[in-house]
Structures are given as structure tokens and as C-alpha cells.
Motif scaffolding. Structure first.
Motif, PDB file in Angstrom:
ATOM      1  N   ASP A 275     -10.652  11.787 -10.064  1.00 39.78           N
ATOM      2  CA  ASP A 275     -10.887  12.904  -9.144  1.00 39.78           C
ATOM      3  C   ASP A 275     -12.212  12.744  -8.398  1.00 39.78           C
ATOM      4  O   ASP A 275     -12.330  13.120  -7.219  1.00 39.78           O
ATOM      5  N   HIS A 276     -13.196  12.157  -9.064  1.00 37.48           N
ATOM      6  CA  HIS A 276     -14.478  11.916  -8.397  1.00 37.48           C
ATOM      7  C   HIS A 276     -14.346  10.807  -7.369  1.00 37.48           C
ATOM      8  O   HIS A 276     -14.991  10.840  -6.312  1.00 37.48           O
ATOM      9  N   VAL A 277     -13.511   9.801  -7.666  1.00 37.60           N
ATOM     10  CA  VAL A 277     -13.275   8.740  -6.685  1.00 37.60           C
ATOM     11  C   VAL A 277     -12.622   9.327  -5.430  1.00 37.60           C
ATOM     12  O   VAL A 277     -13.006   9.008  -4.301  1.00 37.60           O
ATOM     13  N   ILE A 278     -11.641  10.195  -5.639  1.00 39.07           N
ATOM     14  CA  ILE A 278     -10.958  10.833  -4.511  1.00 39.07           C
ATOM     15  C   ILE A 278     -11.943  11.651  -3.683  1.00 39.07           C
ATOM     16  O   ILE A 278     -11.982  11.572  -2.456  1.00 39.07           O
ATOM     17  N   GLU A 279     -12.771  12.446  -4.375  1.00 37.76           N
ATOM     18  CA  GLU A 279     -13.723  13.308  -3.675  1.00 37.76           C
ATOM     19  C   GLU A 279     -14.765  12.497  -2.909  1.00 37.76           C
ATOM     20  O   GLU A 279     -15.066  12.783  -1.739  1.00 37.76           O
ATOM     21  N   ARG A 280     -15.319  11.477  -3.538  1.00 42.69           N
ATOM     22  CA  ARG A 280     -16.384  10.690  -2.923  1.00 42.69           C
ATOM     23  C   ARG A 280     -15.877   9.783  -1.809  1.00 42.69           C
ATOM     24  O   ARG A 280     -16.598   9.494  -0.856  1.00 42.69           O
ATOM     25  N   SER A 281     -14.630   9.349  -1.922  1.00 43.32           N
ATOM     26  CA  SER A 281     -14.093   8.446  -0.895  1.00 43.32           C
ATOM     27  C   SER A 281     -13.644   9.190   0.349  1.00 43.32           C
ATOM     28  O   SER A 281     -13.622   8.621   1.447  1.00 43.32           O
ATOM     29  N   GLY A 282     -13.245  10.454   0.177  1.00 43.81           N
ATOM     30  CA  GLY A 282     -12.707  11.214   1.299  1.00 43.81           C
ATOM     31  C   GLY A 282     -11.286  10.814   1.646  1.00 43.81           C
ATOM     32  O   GLY A 282     -10.741  11.244   2.665  1.00 43.81           O
ATOM     33  N   LEU A 283     -10.665  10.009   0.787  1.00 44.76           N
ATOM     34  CA  LEU A 283      -9.286   9.561   1.016  1.00 44.76           C
ATOM     35  C   LEU A 283      -8.320  10.469   0.268  1.00 44.76           C
ATOM     36  O   LEU A 283      -8.701  11.203  -0.635  1.00 44.76           O
ATOM     37  N   GLY A 284      -7.059  10.405   0.609  1.00 42.46           N
ATOM     38  CA  GLY A 284      -6.042  11.181  -0.091  1.00 42.46           C
ATOM     39  C   GLY A 284      -5.823  10.657  -1.499  1.00 42.46           C
ATOM     40  O   GLY A 284      -6.078   9.484  -1.792  1.00 42.46           O
ATOM     41  N   ALA A 285      -5.315  11.533  -2.362  1.00 40.70           N
ATOM     42  CA  ALA A 285      -5.080  11.145  -3.754  1.00 40.70           C
ATOM     43  C   ALA A 285      -4.098   9.984  -3.857  1.00 40.70           C
ATOM     44  O   ALA A 285      -4.271   9.078  -4.677  1.00 40.70           O
ATOM     45  N   GLY A 286      -3.061  10.009  -3.024  1.00 37.65           N
ATOM     46  CA  GLY A 286      -2.071   8.941  -3.074  1.00 37.65           C
ATOM     47  C   GLY A 286      -2.667   7.591  -2.707  1.00 37.65           C
ATOM     48  O   GLY A 286      -2.379   6.573  -3.349  1.00 37.65           O
ATOM     49  N   ARG A 287      -3.502   7.560  -1.671  1.00 37.26           N
ATOM     50  CA  ARG A 287      -4.102   6.300  -1.232  1.00 37.26           C
ATOM     51  C   ARG A 287      -5.071   5.768  -2.279  1.00 37.26           C
ATOM     52  O   ARG A 287      -5.112   4.566  -2.550  1.00 37.26           O
ATOM     53  N   VAL A 288      -5.846   6.655  -2.898  1.00 35.20           N
ATOM     54  CA  VAL A 288      -6.786   6.224  -3.932  1.00 35.20           C
ATOM     55  C   VAL A 288      -6.024   5.698  -5.148  1.00 35.20           C
ATOM     56  O   VAL A 288      -6.361   4.651  -5.703  1.00 35.20           O
ATOM     57  N   SER A 289      -4.972   6.411  -5.553  1.00 36.94           N
ATOM     58  CA  SER A 289      -4.184   5.981  -6.712  1.00 36.94           C
ATOM     59  C   SER A 289      -3.553   4.615  -6.469  1.00 36.94           C
ATOM     60  O   SER A 289      -3.550   3.753  -7.345  1.00 36.94           O
ATOM     61  N   ALA A 290      -3.028   4.430  -5.264  1.00 34.98           N
ATOM     62  CA  ALA A 290      -2.401   3.148  -4.939  1.00 34.98           C
ATOM     63  C   ALA A 290      -3.431   2.024  -4.938  1.00 34.98           C
ATOM     64  O   ALA A 290      -3.171   0.924  -5.441  1.00 34.98           O
ATOM     65  N   ALA A 291      -4.612   2.287  -4.372  1.00 33.14           N
ATOM     66  CA  ALA A 291      -5.659   1.263  -4.327  1.00 33.14           C
ATOM     67  C   ALA A 291      -6.129   0.896  -5.725  1.00 33.14           C
ATOM     68  O   ALA A 291      -6.323  -0.288  -6.043  1.00 33.14           O
ATOM     69  N   LEU A 292      -6.305   1.897  -6.583  1.00 33.52           N
ATOM     70  CA  LEU A 292      -6.728   1.623  -7.956  1.00 33.52           C
ATOM     71  C   LEU A 292      -5.678   0.816  -8.700  1.00 33.52           C
ATOM     72  O   LEU A 292      -6.007  -0.076  -9.499  1.00 33.52           O
ATOM     73  N   LEU A 293      -4.403   1.125  -8.461  1.00 30.81           N
ATOM     74  CA  LEU A 293      -3.334   0.374  -9.107  1.00 30.81           C
ATOM     75  C   LEU A 293      -3.384  -1.087  -8.681  1.00 30.81           C
ATOM     76  O   LEU A 293      -3.291  -2.001  -9.511  1.00 30.81           O
ATOM     77  N   GLU A 294      -3.536  -1.326  -7.380  1.00 34.95           N
ATOM     78  CA  GLU A 294      -3.585  -2.696  -6.873  1.00 34.95           C
ATOM     79  C   GLU A 294      -4.796  -3.434  -7.445  1.00 34.95           C
ATOM     80  O   GLU A 294      -4.693  -4.590  -7.853  1.00 34.95           O
ATOM     81  N   LEU A 295      -5.942  -2.771  -7.473  1.00 33.55           N
ATOM     82  CA  LEU A 295      -7.154  -3.396  -7.992  1.00 33.55           C
ATOM     83  C   LEU A 295      -7.026  -3.690  -9.480  1.00 33.55           C
ATOM     84  O   LEU A 295      -7.539  -4.707  -9.969  1.00 33.55           O
ATOM     85  N   GLU A 296      -6.341  -2.802 -10.200  1.00 34.01           N
ATOM     86  CA  GLU A 296      -6.125  -3.024 -11.626  1.00 34.01           C
ATOM     87  C   GLU A 296      -5.205  -4.220 -11.855  1.00 34.01           C
ATOM     88  O   GLU A 296      -5.449  -5.041 -12.750  1.00 34.01           O
ATOM     89  N   LEU A 297      -4.169  -4.338 -11.025  1.00 33.06           N
ATOM     90  CA  LEU A 297      -3.254  -5.464 -11.136  1.00 33.06           C
ATOM     91  C   LEU A 297      -3.953  -6.784 -10.806  1.00 33.06           C
ATOM     92  O   LEU A 297      -3.594  -7.836 -11.343  1.00 33.06           O
TER      93      LEU A 297
END
Length: 315
Positions: A275-297
Motif C-alpha cells: 500500500d505504501h508502494v502504491i501511495e508513493r508511486s502515484g500509480l494504480g494498484a493494478g499496475r503496481v501489483s503487476a510490476a511487483l509480480l514481474e520483478l519478483e519473477l
């Protein structure tokens, strides 16, 4: 009919939104005979306008459950909000798929938002309220009466750009949702099933009648209006291809492009809540979740307990 009234366990306080209120879904407000009031537990975001409904049989087969969960996960990982009805079978699988990848999902209930049916979905409902929203046109305390469910199907259709039917018998309520979606000008898709299987006859009939065939997430995205296609996060192969065209080494650094780079820059050795990543990035929750998933992979980010993330290395 057995159901369970719940006390909020997620901090998501139920509230009522009416037409004209900030946060009332514009897609629902555009439907003349849609409910004028929407009761909500959780959060409705502007990003939820990019939504696809996945619905189907309560008596789903293992094949149907796998398809629904995988399809929902693939779409949610790319920033698409998954809408369904919290019912047993396909609906539950769709919600689980979205939650599994950290995506957003909305559950449209045929009861009050404080009345969970079926009762075994109480935990799932709490997870949805924490990472998306439970919504209902019915006032809190309303039991899950049989005639409520066909009525709520209009809300499922109205909140979505497209409706995907996964396993449906010939008289399934999912076919009502598909019909309502078509009447609202939404796209209708169906996952093909065995022609000898009763639970696939409704879905197969939709295809015969002109519904799009859904074999994967890209089939769903392919029928969305052009302005919404541009909002879908690219898959790994496509992102890598686009990056390589501009910079031969870009795909090696990150396959999620600018969004991934922006999210990665916010992470360090100390765990940070999503939630802090979403807030600090100013991006939507879906875009942040997708980016984190890709980075984790890619092995550049690690998720630890409590939906917190740390950066691996500094490259």
C-alpha cells in the motif's frame, strides 16, 4: 437458506454511494435503470473502470476452476480488475486468481455487504474487502434471497467492459449475466468446453450464438475498446520485445519498462508494504501489483510476510 452476517474484520467500513457521489462507478451511473445506491465494503478505485467479469457454474469441474483462476490471475497481473459474484465454483475461483497475484477484484453480492453467502466464503470475502471491494445494491442485513441474484447480475455486467463465461449449464444464471452484458453493449466471451458435458452446454451455446471464444487472457484483452487496451500492462515477452527495440540491453534489466523501474526505485533492503508502494508511486494498484509480480519473477524483488517487499541487489 444458510447465510452468515459478519462483523467487519478488515477495517473496511460499509458505506453507501449514490449517483453523483465521488467514487460511484461511472459505468454503473450510465445505465438508466441500474441501482441508484451502491453499498460498499472496501475501496472502489478509478482503476477499476478497467474491469472484466468472470462468471460461471456453481458446480464447476476441476477444468473450469483451473481455467477461471488462471484467466483471472493472468488478467489481474496485467492491471485488469476482476468482477464476479462470490458464488461457489467459478466465481470463487476467479476472485482467488486475482488475489493470488496481488490484483484487484470486486464481488457483487445478492445480499447485504455484511451478509456472506455461501458462508464458507467468509474468509475470501474479507480478503476481497481488504484488496478490492464487496458491493451490493441491497441494504446491509438483506439476506441472500433467490430473486436477488438475477437482479445483481446487471450490476456485474454494468461494472465490466466484458463478461467471460466459464462453464454454464443451459439454464445457468451466468447466461443471464451474458445477456444483460450484451444488452448494455459489453463484449461477451465464453470458454469452450466438452460438447458432452452438461456444465459446458450454456457456454458452448453462447459461442454458437456469436460470443467471442476465450482461450486465454489475450483473447479477452483483444475485444476491449482501444482506449482500454492501452491501459493493460504488457506481458513479459511483449514488454521485453518493445524494450529491446529501443535499447538492446533494456529487456535484460527489466521486462516491465518504466513502471517496473519506477516501482523498483522505491524499494530497498527494508521491507515496504504494497500500500505504501502504491501511495508513493502515484500509480494504480493494478499496475503496481503487476510490476511487483514481474520483478519478483525476474528475481529482483522478494515478497515477505504481510504483503511486504524488499529489493534484491542494486543492479
Amino acid at each position: 437458506m444458510i447465510h452468515e452476517r459478519i462483523h467487519d474484520e478488515t477495517g473496511a467500513i460499509p458505506r453507501a454511494l449514490t449517483r453523483g457521489d465521488a467514487g460511484f462507478p461511472s459505468s454503473l451511473a450510465e445505465v438508466p435503470d441500474a441501482p441508484a445506491t451502491l453499498h460498499v465494503r472496501g475501496a472502489l478505485l478509478d482503476a477499476d473502470a478497467l474491469a472484466v467479469a468472470i462468471v460461471g457454474s456453481r458446480r464447476a469441474t476441476p477444468y473450469g476452476l483451473e481455467v477461471a483462476e488462471t484467466l483471472a490471475a493472468d488478467l489481474a497481473a496485467r492491471g485488469v480488475t476482476i468482477v464476479s459474484g462470490l458464488a461457489r465454483g467459478i466465481d470463487s475461483a476467479a476472485h482467488r486468481g486475482a488475489l493470488r497475484v496481488g490484483g484487484r477484484t470486486l464481488a457483487v453480492l445478492g445480499s447485504g455487504v455484511d451478509v456472506i453467502y455461501p458462508p464458507e466464503n467468509r474468509r475470501l470475502a474479507a480478503e476481497i474487502a481488504a484488496r478490492g471491494a464487496l458491493v451490493s445494491q441491497f441494504a446491509p442485513g438483506t439476506p441472500p434471497l433467490p430473486h436477488n441474484f438475477p437482479t445483481r447480475n446487471q450490476v456485474i455486467a454494468a461494472l465490466s467492459l466484458a463478461v467471460v463465461v466459464v462453464e454454464a449449464a443451459e439454464k445457468s444464471g451466468s447466461l443471464i449475466t451474458a445477456r444483460l452484458a450484451a444488452e448494455l453493449g459489453r463484449e461477451v466471451l465464453a470458454v469452450p468446453g466438452r460438447i458432452t458435458a452438461p456444465e459446458s452446454r450454456g457456454a458452448n451455446r453462447l459461442i454458437q450464438d456469436g460470443a467471442h471464444v476465450a482461450m486465454g487472457w489475450d483473447d479477452v484483452v483483444g475485444v476491449l475498446p482501444e482506449r482500454w487496451k492501452a491501459c493493460v500492462v504488457a506481458d513479459r515477452a511483449l514488454a521485453g520485445q518493445v524494450a529491446a527495440e529501443g535499447d538492446p540491453d533494456a529487456s535484460k534489466r527489466s521486462s516491465v519498462g518504466g513502471t517496473g523501474t519506477q516501482v523498483l526505485a522505491l524499494l530497498g533492503e527494508d521491507p515496504i508494504d504494497i500500500d505504501h508502494v502504491i501511495e508513493r508511486s502515484g500509480l494504480g494498484a493494478g499496475r503496481v501489483s503487476a510490476a511487483l509480480l514481474e520483478l519478483e519473477l525476474e528475481g529482483r524483488v522478494r515478497q515477505i510476510e504481510g504483503k511486504r517487499f524488499v529489493r534484491i541487489g542494486r543492479g
